[in-house]
Design a protein around this motif. Structure first.
Motif, PDB file in Angstrom:
ATOM      1  N   ASP A   7       0.807  -1.223   0.000  1.00 31.90           N
ATOM      2  CA  ASP A   7       0.000   0.000   0.000  1.00 31.90           C
ATOM      3  C   ASP A   7       0.841   1.275   0.000  1.00 31.90           C
ATOM      4  N   LEU A   8       2.174   1.151   0.064  1.00 28.86           N
ATOM      5  CA  LEU A   8       3.012   2.345   0.037  1.00 28.86           C
ATOM      6  C   LEU A   8       3.068   2.924  -1.371  1.00 28.86           C
ATOM      7  N   GLY A  11       0.686  -6.040   4.265  1.00 28.74           N
ATOM      8  CA  GLY A  11       1.572  -7.163   4.554  1.00 28.74           C
ATOM      9  C   GLY A  11       2.738  -7.272   3.588  1.00 28.74           C
ATOM     10  N   LEU A  12       2.635  -6.590   2.444  1.00 23.77           N
ATOM     11  CA  LEU A  12       3.688  -6.622   1.432  1.00 23.77           C
ATOM     12  C   LEU A  12       4.655  -5.446   1.555  1.00 23.77           C
ATOM     13  N   ARG A  13       4.537  -4.667   2.625  1.00 25.31           N
ATOM     14  CA  ARG A  13       5.457  -3.545   2.820  1.00 25.31           C
ATOM     15  C   ARG A  13       6.893  -4.011   3.045  1.00 25.31           C
ATOM     16  N   ALA A  60       4.796 -11.161   5.370  1.00 26.67           N
ATOM     17  CA  ALA A  60       4.925 -11.304   3.916  1.00 26.67           C
ATOM     18  C   ALA A  60       4.466 -12.688   3.465  1.00 26.67           C
ATOM     19  N   HIS A  61       4.893 -13.733   4.180  1.00 26.83           N
ATOM     20  CA  HIS A  61       4.448 -15.080   3.838  1.00 26.83           C
ATOM     21  C   HIS A  61       2.934 -15.192   3.921  1.00 26.83           C
ATOM     22  N   ALA A  62       2.359 -14.638   4.985  1.00 29.39           N
ATOM     23  CA  ALA A  62       0.896 -14.716   5.155  1.00 29.39           C
ATOM     24  C   ALA A  62       0.184 -14.004   4.009  1.00 29.39           C
ATOM     25  N   LEU A 111      -1.066 -14.107 -10.936  1.00 26.45           N
ATOM     26  CA  LEU A 111      -1.060 -13.175  -9.812  1.00 26.45           C
ATOM     27  C   LEU A 111       0.149 -12.257  -9.954  1.00 26.45           C
ATOM     28  N   VAL A 112      -0.101 -10.958 -10.090  1.00 27.03           N
ATOM     29  CA  VAL A 112       0.965  -9.960 -10.141  1.00 27.03           C
ATOM     30  C   VAL A 112       1.108  -9.366  -8.743  1.00 27.03           C
ATOM     31  N   VAL A 113       2.298  -9.469  -8.171  1.00 27.94           N
ATOM     32  CA  VAL A 113       2.574  -8.922  -6.842  1.00 27.94           C
ATOM     33  C   VAL A 113       3.601  -7.807  -6.990  1.00 27.94           C
ATOM     34  N   VAL A 114       3.244  -6.605  -6.559  1.00 23.67           N
ATOM     35  CA  VAL A 114       4.147  -5.461  -6.609  1.00 23.67           C
ATOM     36  C   VAL A 114       4.619  -5.168  -5.188  1.00 23.67           C
ATOM     37  N   THR A 115       5.921  -5.237  -4.976  1.00 23.08           N
ATOM     38  CA  THR A 115       6.435  -5.081  -3.622  1.00 23.08           C
ATOM     39  C   THR A 115       7.805  -4.407  -3.648  1.00 23.08           C
ATOM     40  N   HIS A 116       8.536  -4.523  -2.552  1.00 25.18           N
ATOM     41  CA  HIS A 116       9.819  -3.861  -2.344  1.00 25.18           C
ATOM     42  C   HIS A 116      10.950  -4.875  -2.492  1.00 25.18           C
TER      43      HIS A 116
END
Length: 218
Positions: A63-64, A93-95, A141-143, A156-161
């Motif tokens: 969400d950042l 959770g993906l921060r 992150a795992h959860a 599934l596209v995951v956008v993270t750090h």
């Protein structure tokens, strides 16, 4: 069978300004915006055949702001390629790892102690008030990844750090929390990692790790 497309946000303002990131809500730089567009275009092109075959795509992001803006570039590119795009689902959770009181301050303002060779890297605390341990980051992150995989369509596209991307990969591989304390994968800013489940065996493959070739394309 699900394919996970892992996208790390590109260049952000806190990096060029020499500030501690973590949960500090930095924006993308102008260069980062261009990199986000390039990564999004590459991802949309790769997904076009699947979309044409009627396969579904979900997009989830930290969400950042730096990740959220990158995810918005992905959905815009998907809309151009397929005429439709999913909404972005935001997940804290993906921060990135939180660096507590140091966030948003110049690097070095708050001295921190990284884990040494003999330390328990997973549960080590760096000494900065409010910062997270690696165990806390891995746990959330795992959860998050497992939750979205459970509800995922074919893609599934995951956008993270950059730091959290490692734990998206370890979640995909099913590695238990206690073994990932010193695990690190090379996932540079703006990179795409492709994780695919073998339809014949159910094996989970790391097909492409930290690809940045799209950032050098003319």
């Amino acid at each position: 069978m699900v394919t996970l497309h892992l996208l790390v946000h590109p260049e952000a303002t806190h990096v060029v300004e020499g500030l501690v990131g973590g949960w500090y809500d930095a924006a993308l730089t102008a260069r980062g915006e261009a990199q986000a567009a390039a990564a999004a275009a590459a991802l949309a092109t790769a997904l076009a055949p699947a979309l044409g075959a009627g396969e579904r795509v979900a997009v989830v992001s930290s969400d950042l702001r730096r990740c959220r803006r990158t995810a918005e570039a992905v959905t815009a590119a998907l809309a151009r390629v397929a005429g439709r795009a999913p909404a972005v689902a935001l997940d804290a959770g993906l921060r990135e790892q939180s660096y507590g009181e140091a966030e948003g301050h110049p690097v070095g303002t708050h001295p921190w102690r990284p884990p040494g060779p003999g330390d328990d890297a997973l549960h080590h605390h760096d000494g900065v008030p409010g910062s997270e341990t690696r165990a806390q980051v891995v746990g959330r992150a795992h959860a998050a990844v497992q939750r979205h995989l459970a509800a995922a369509p074919e893609h599934l596209v995951v956008v993270t750090h950059g730091g959290t991307a490692t734990y998206a990969v370890t979640a995909w591989l099913g590695l238990p929390l206690e073994v990932v304390g010193r695990v690190r994968f090379a996932t540079p800013p703006g990179s795409i990692t492709t994780l695919r489940e073998d339809p014949a065996t159910g094996d989970r493959r790391v097909e492409v790790l930290g690809d940045v070739r799209h950032l050098d394309a003319p």
